[in-house]
Design an enzyme around this catalytic site. Structure first.
Site, PDB file in Angstrom:
ATOM      1  N   SER A   1       0.845  -1.200   0.000  1.00  0.00           N
ATOM      2  CA  SER A   1       0.000   0.000   0.000  1.00  0.00           C
ATOM      3  C   SER A   1       0.877   1.247   0.000  1.00  0.00           C
ATOM      4  CB  SER A   1      -0.889   0.017   1.243  1.00  0.00           C
ATOM      5  OG  SER A   1      -1.449   1.314   1.397  1.00  0.00           O
TER       6      SER A   1
ATOM      7  N   HIS B   1      -1.468  -1.365  -4.033  1.00  0.00           N
ATOM      8  CA  HIS B   1      -2.721  -1.008  -3.358  1.00  0.00           C
ATOM      9  C   HIS B   1      -2.746   0.508  -3.143  1.00  0.00           C
ATOM     10  CE1 HIS B   1      -6.128  -2.038  -0.651  1.00  0.00           C
ATOM     11  NE2 HIS B   1      -5.681  -1.070   0.138  1.00  0.00           N
TER      12      HIS B   1
ATOM     13  N   ASP C   1      -4.949   3.593  -1.490  1.00  0.00           N
ATOM     14  CA  ASP C   1      -6.011   3.916  -0.537  1.00  0.00           C
ATOM     15  C   ASP C   1      -6.554   5.307  -0.800  1.00  0.00           C
ATOM     16  OD1 ASP C   1      -6.164   1.613   1.300  1.00  0.00           O
ATOM     17  OD2 ASP C   1      -4.039   2.068   1.625  1.00  0.00           O
TER      18      ASP C   1
ATOM     19  N   MET D   1      -9.121   8.103   0.271  1.00  0.00           N
ATOM     20  CA  MET D   1      -9.918   8.524   1.443  1.00  0.00           C
ATOM     21  C   MET D   1     -10.432   9.940   1.199  1.00  0.00           C
ATOM     22  SD  MET D   1      -7.442   7.191   4.498  1.00  0.00           S
ATOM     23  CE  MET D   1      -6.541   5.625   4.380  1.00  0.00           C
TER      24      MET D   1
ATOM     25  N   HIS E   1      -8.635   0.977  -3.357  1.00  0.00           N
ATOM     26  CA  HIS E   1      -9.528   0.778  -2.203  1.00  0.00           C
ATOM     27  C   HIS E   1     -10.122   2.134  -1.845  1.00  0.00           C
ATOM     28  CE1 HIS E   1      -9.664  -0.250   2.414  1.00  0.00           C
ATOM     29  NE2 HIS E   1     -10.868  -0.114   1.889  1.00  0.00           N
TER      30      HIS E   1
ATOM     31  N   MET F   1     -12.264   4.439   0.311  1.00  0.00           N
ATOM     32  CA  MET F   1     -12.922   4.688   1.598  1.00  0.00           C
ATOM     33  C   MET F   1     -13.586   6.051   1.464  1.00  0.00           C
ATOM     34  SD  MET F   1      -9.688   3.199   3.661  1.00  0.00           S
ATOM     35  CE  MET F   1      -8.749   3.274   2.128  1.00  0.00           C
TER      36      MET F   1
ATOM     37  N   MET G   1     -11.381  -6.008   6.277  1.00  0.00           N
ATOM     38  CA  MET G   1     -10.530  -5.045   6.986  1.00  0.00           C
ATOM     39  C   MET G   1     -10.144  -5.626   8.342  1.00  0.00           C
ATOM     40  SD  MET G   1     -10.130  -2.365   5.028  1.00  0.00           S
ATOM     41  CE  MET G   1      -9.112  -1.547   6.260  1.00  0.00           C
TER      42      MET G   1
ATOM     43  N   PHE H   1      -6.127   4.917   8.484  1.00  0.00           N
ATOM     44  CA  PHE H   1      -4.720   5.188   8.763  1.00  0.00           C
ATOM     45  C   PHE H   1      -3.883   3.934   8.606  1.00  0.00           C
ATOM     46  CE2 PHE H   1      -7.447   7.936  11.242  1.00  0.00           C
ATOM     47  CZ  PHE H   1      -6.968   9.198  10.905  1.00  0.00           C
ATOM     48  N   GLY H   2      -2.642   4.123   8.222  1.00  0.00           N
ATOM     49  CA  GLY H   2      -1.703   3.015   8.200  1.00  0.00           C
ATOM     50  C   GLY H   2      -1.109   2.832   9.586  1.00  0.00           C
ATOM     51  N   GLY H   3      -0.429   1.719   9.767  1.00  0.00           N
ATOM     52  CA  GLY H   3       0.347   1.513  10.988  1.00  0.00           C
ATOM     53  C   GLY H   3      -0.433   1.086  12.213  1.00  0.00           C
TER      54      GLY H   3
ATOM     55  N   ASP I   1      -6.617  -6.526   4.848  1.00  0.00           N
ATOM     56  CA  ASP I   1      -5.983  -5.202   4.820  1.00  0.00           C
ATOM     57  C   ASP I   1      -5.975  -4.605   6.216  1.00  0.00           C
ATOM     58  OD1 ASP I   1      -5.112  -2.648   4.215  1.00  0.00           O
ATOM     59  OD2 ASP I   1      -6.863  -2.094   3.011  1.00  0.00           O
ATOM     60  N   GLY I   2      -4.771  -4.318   6.719  1.00  0.00           N
ATOM     61  CA  GLY I   2      -4.625  -3.635   7.993  1.00  0.00           C
ATOM     62  C   GLY I   2      -3.793  -4.429   8.970  1.00  0.00           C
TER      63      GLY I   2
ATOM     64  N   GLY J   1       1.176  -1.946   4.211  1.00  0.00           N
ATOM     65  CA  GLY J   1       1.696  -0.598   4.002  1.00  0.00           C
ATOM     66  C   GLY J   1       2.921  -0.354   4.836  1.00  0.00           C
ATOM     67  N   SER J   2       2.732  -0.137   6.135  1.00  0.00           N
ATOM     68  CA  SER J   2       3.866   0.234   6.982  1.00  0.00           C
ATOM     69  C   SER J   2       4.893  -0.893   7.078  1.00  0.00           C
ATOM     70  CB  SER J   2       3.374   0.654   8.377  1.00  0.00           C
ATOM     71  OG  SER J   2       2.540  -0.337   8.932  1.00  0.00           O
TER      72      SER J   2
HETATM   73  C1  DX5 Z   1      -6.117   1.548   6.067  1.00  0.00           C
HETATM   74  C2  DX5 Z   1      -5.822   1.207   4.627  1.00  0.00           C
HETATM   75  C3  DX5 Z   1      -4.713   0.261   4.471  1.00  0.00           C
HETATM   76  C4  DX5 Z   1      -3.387   0.759   4.997  1.00  0.00           C
HETATM   77  C5  DX5 Z   1      -2.765  -0.421   5.651  1.00  0.00           C
HETATM   78  O1  DX5 Z   1      -7.260   2.308   6.132  1.00  0.00           O
HETATM   79  O2  DX5 Z   1      -6.968   0.662   3.990  1.00  0.00           O
HETATM   80  O3  DX5 Z   1      -4.590  -0.188   3.131  1.00  0.00           O
HETATM   81  O4  DX5 Z   1      -2.526   1.240   4.010  1.00  0.00           O
HETATM   82  O5  DX5 Z   1      -1.648   0.002   6.330  1.00  0.00           O
HETATM   83  P1  DX5 Z   1      -0.857  -0.974   7.313  1.00  0.00           P
HETATM   84  O6  DX5 Z   1      -0.414  -2.141   6.500  1.00  0.00           O
HETATM   85  O7  DX5 Z   1       0.249  -0.113   7.816  1.00  0.00           O
HETATM   86  O8  DX5 Z   1      -1.840  -1.376   8.395  1.00  0.00           O
HETATM   87 ZN    ZN Z   2      -6.579  -0.274   1.944  1.00  0.00          ZN
END
Ligand code: DX5
Ligand code: ZN
Length: 223
Positions: free
Chosen positions: A10, A35, A37, A39, A68, A70, A139, A145-147, A177-178, A199-200
């Site tokens: 991501s 991927h 995201d 938002m 994706h 959101m 999810m 948010f990531g991380g 995802d997440g 992602g992170s």
């Molecule tokens: C969160 C996103 C994810 C995000 C995941 O709302 O949909 O795709 O990038 O990040 P990590 O892998 O850091 O949880």
């Molecule tokens: Zn996502």
């Protein structure tokens, strides 16, 4: 468990100043999808990318773009994202009234159609549209948010999603995802997921390519 595994880094957690270089690194390491995201600051309390990001990524990678959304009213994004080059278009069923109509519209525009379920969103939201799905996204954090940390309850939900898709003879991808990391990916894989967003874990490491390979390796504990 055998079968295909897809790793989808991501870019939410990528260094946007070095985006082309970071995407090239994960592509080189065998990432399957990128991927993205999207938002809107309404469906989730954060604001990220639009169709311009899809078009920009198209110029630097040949990998499929796994988008994706959101956002509220995802129908407003179908045409611009198709034109920009999105491969998979995944939205949340609570974000629109006529879910089946939008899934059909996504396919009509030549994209793969996906639905994403928040941690509190029941699988029953997708039960009656499994024929219209190319992808089901579970999810494992609350989106925005990531991380964040992987919610353990996601594992059992993935199992139920796997049974639902298998029972309907659906060939849809089952994505998680997440909070996917070296420590959580094996449980999600064992539960029946085949596509893993991270992602992170990938982009906050000092070697994103190495992490792509390591996440894939941990999906195959027997290897
Ligand atoms: C969160 C996103 C994810 C995000 C995941 O709302 O949909 O795709 O990038 O990040 P990590 O892998 O850091 O949880
Ligand atoms: Zn996502």
């Amino acid at each position: 468990m055998s079968g295909r595994v897809r790793i989808a880094p991501s870019v939410l957690s990528a260094d946007l100043v070095r985006l082309a270089e970071q995407v090239a690194a994960v592509e080189q390491a065998g990432a399957d999808w990128i991927h993205v995201d999207v938002m809107d600051g309404r469906f989730v309390p954060n604001l990220t990318f639009g169709a311009g990001m899809i078009a920009a990524l198209k110029r630097v990678t040949t990998l499929p773009l796994d988008v994706h959304l959101m956002v509220v009213e995802p129908e407003r994004y179908i045409a611009p994202f198709a034109d920009a080059g999105a491969t998979v278009f995944t939205f949340h069923p609570e974000a629109t009234v006529h879910v089946q109509r939008q899934l059909a519209a996504v396919r009509e525009r030549g994209m793969q159609a996906g639905l994403a379920l928040n941690p509190a969103a029941p699988l029953s939201l997708v039960e009656d549209v499994t024929d219209d799905l190319d992808l089901l996204l579970i999810m494992s954090v609350n989106p925005g948010f990531g991380g964040q940390g992987y919610l353990p309850a996601a594992t059992e939900k993935i199992q139920r999603a796997r049974r639902l898709l298998d029972g309907r003879r659906s060939r849809a991808a089952l994505e998680v995802d997440g909070g996917i990391t070296r420590d959580t990916i094996a449980a999600a894989r064992a539960a029946g997921a085949d596509t893993f967003v991270a992602g992170s874990a990938i982009f906050c490491s000092d070697d994103p390519g190495r992490e792509v390979k390591e996440l894939r390796r941990r999906c195959h504990p027997e290897a």
